[in-house]
Design a protein around this motif. Structure first.
Motif, mmCIF file in Angstrom:
data_model
loop_
_atom_site.group_PDB
_atom_site.id
_atom_site.type_symbol
_atom_site.label_atom_id
_atom_site.label_comp_id
_atom_site.label_asym_id
_atom_site.label_seq_id
_atom_site.Cartn_x
_atom_site.Cartn_y
_atom_site.Cartn_z
ATOM 1 N N GLY A 133 -27.401 26.758 10.155
ATOM 2 C CA GLY A 133 -28.853 27.400 10.153
ATOM 3 C C GLY A 133 -28.976 28.675 9.429
ATOM 4 O O GLY A 133 -30.041 29.508 9.700
ATOM 5 N N GLY A 134 -28.062 28.879 8.527
ATOM 6 C CA GLY A 134 -28.046 30.116 7.853
ATOM 7 C C GLY A 134 -27.232 31.283 8.356
ATOM 8 O O GLY A 134 -27.049 32.139 7.669
ATOM 9 N N VAL A 135 -26.427 30.959 9.526
ATOM 10 C CA VAL A 135 -25.629 31.919 9.875
ATOM 11 C C VAL A 135 -24.605 32.170 9.244
ATOM 12 O O VAL A 135 -23.822 33.360 9.082
ATOM 13 N N LEU A 136 -23.681 31.073 8.638
ATOM 14 C CA LEU A 136 -22.638 31.207 7.640
ATOM 15 C C LEU A 136 -22.845 31.026 6.386
ATOM 16 O O LEU A 136 -21.897 30.322 5.531
ATOM 17 N N GLY A 137 -24.258 30.735 5.871
ATOM 18 C CA GLY A 137 -24.673 30.872 4.493
ATOM 19 C C GLY A 137 -25.648 30.167 4.310
ATOM 20 O O GLY A 137 -26.359 29.436 5.297
ATOM 21 N N TYR A 138 -26.478 30.571 3.018
ATOM 22 C CA TYR A 138 -28.033 29.921 2.911
ATOM 23 C C TYR A 138 -27.957 28.804 1.828
ATOM 24 O O TYR A 138 -29.017 28.142 1.632
ATOM 25 N N GLU A 139 -26.749 28.431 1.433
ATOM 26 C CA GLU A 139 -26.846 27.361 0.253
ATOM 27 C C GLU A 139 -27.357 26.182 0.615
ATOM 28 O O GLU A 139 -28.021 25.409 -0.133
ATOM 29 N N GLU A 140 -27.107 25.865 1.881
ATOM 30 C CA GLU A 140 -27.652 24.411 2.301
ATOM 31 C C GLU A 140 -29.010 24.284 2.397
ATOM 32 O O GLU A 140 -29.732 23.457 2.113
#
Length: 348
Positions: free
Chosen positions: A228-235
């Motif tokens: 959910g964006g905690v470990l990165g926003y690429e998804e």
């Protein structure tokens, strides 16, 4: 007039197991079904014949007819055709003392063989290309700036984009990025690249399975698909918008992004036709565990069919005649199946 499919075969790095698995594969072929054209120095191939006679015994001692040629017009059916594609090859000497060595000469021979195979296909003298393993270090020493087969094939054919797909035991893994350092992966992933790869995959599967819509699973780039964006926003910034853009496309069914560890751990890949992994090891590590040495690499997006085994040069066992030809043989069979199927049914 030739009636059988002609398959060009590159010999691979002469200091690795490429020539051995190629030779063993050729011994296993039914030459009534296809005509192999191996691009290799004659002396290298003759050395393989001698080594085979020293290591093999019993029923597999018989060697099919070998036709040593210097021009594609000399190809004959019912034989293994060995095409000495470059005049300079006739001046070379080959010795087992070179086995396992990383050299510029080995890199040059392996890439010249690939080039010859590409030209045979582009000029319609062969219908498909099967490539044996090369050494990335050796080809760099020889002056080639590409990291591997996939990029070289794209460069030489003028293809706008290609997809590397590994297939085996019902699992098809495609790669969003190929031979890149891990630190560079994210910089090479964007919406345009993702859309291009998906369209190439769709074109392939729509050609060979026109009766149904391919189901494609997209793996996340970050651990836990970003959490959910905690470990990165690429998804959220790349994958999810592309998924939405294909929502109403009747030619494809996309799902994801999935956390890669749970996806493979739960064997969710069995529910999909294709899995699109973000980077090399994310896709190939579980694939090689699953395919059990019989995987095949297919390059999608080229003007001809190209396959290869899913292993490398194995310098540590070269010369011992212990290398298993299963993956090389499967690569040849898959290429032939693509050529031979009048219904264009997908052989993998």
């Amino acid at each position: 007039m030739n009636t059988k499919p002609r398959l060009a075969v590159s010999i691979g790095d002469p200091n690795g197991i490429g020539p051995e698995v190629t030779f063993k594969m050729l011994l296993s072929l039914d030459l009534s079904l296809s005509t192999p054209i191996v691009s290799a120095p004659h002396l290298l191939f003759q050395q393989l014949v001698k080594e085979k006679n020293n290591f093999y015994s019993g029923a597999i001692r018989i060697t099919p007819s070998i036709n040593y040629i210097s021009n594609h017009t000399q190809v004959v059916e019912g034989a293994i055709n060995v095409l000495e594609s470059f005049k300079c090859w006739s001046e070379l000497e080959f010795s087992s003392s070179n086995y396992g060595q990383i050299t510029a000469l080995a890199g040059e021979i392996s890439m010249q063989s690939v080039f010859a195979g590409i030209q045979l296909c582009l000029k319609k003298h062969a219908h498909a290309l099967v490539t044996a393993p090369i050494s990335k270090e050796s080809i760099q020493l020889a002056g080639y700036k590409v990291p591997g087969h996939t990029e070289y094939l794209m460069e030489q054919t003028g293809a706008e984009d290609v997809v590397m797909m590994l297939s085996g035991r019902g699992l098809n893994i495609c790669l969003l990025t190929t031979h890149l350092p891990l630190k560079s992966v994210v910089n090479h992933i964007n919406k345009a690249t993702l859309v291009s790869k998906i369209r190439i995959i769709c074109t392939h599967f729509n050609s060979y399975k026109p009766d149904r819509v391919p189901k494609i699973a997209l793996l996340g780039i970050n651990p836990h698909a970003g959490d959910g964006g905690v470990l990165g926003y690429e998804e959220q910034e790349i994958i999810e918008p592309v998924l939405e853009s294909f929502h109403n496309d009747p030619k494809v069914e996309l799902s994801g992004p999935f956390p890669a560890d749970a996806f493979f751990g739960r064997k969710q890949f069995l529910e999909y036709d294709v899995v699109l992994a973000a980077y090399h090891d994310q896709g190939l590590t579980p694939f090689k565990l699953w395919s059990m040495g019989k995987g095949v690499n297919c390059t999608l997006g080229l003007p001809f069919i190209r396959t290869s085994p899913d292993h490398g040069t194995a310098f540590d066992i070269v010369g011992k005649w212990e290398a298993e030809p299963d993956s090389m043989l499967e690569a040849y069979k898959v290429a032939l199946a693509y050529l031979s199927s009048p219904q264009k049914t997908d052989p993998i």
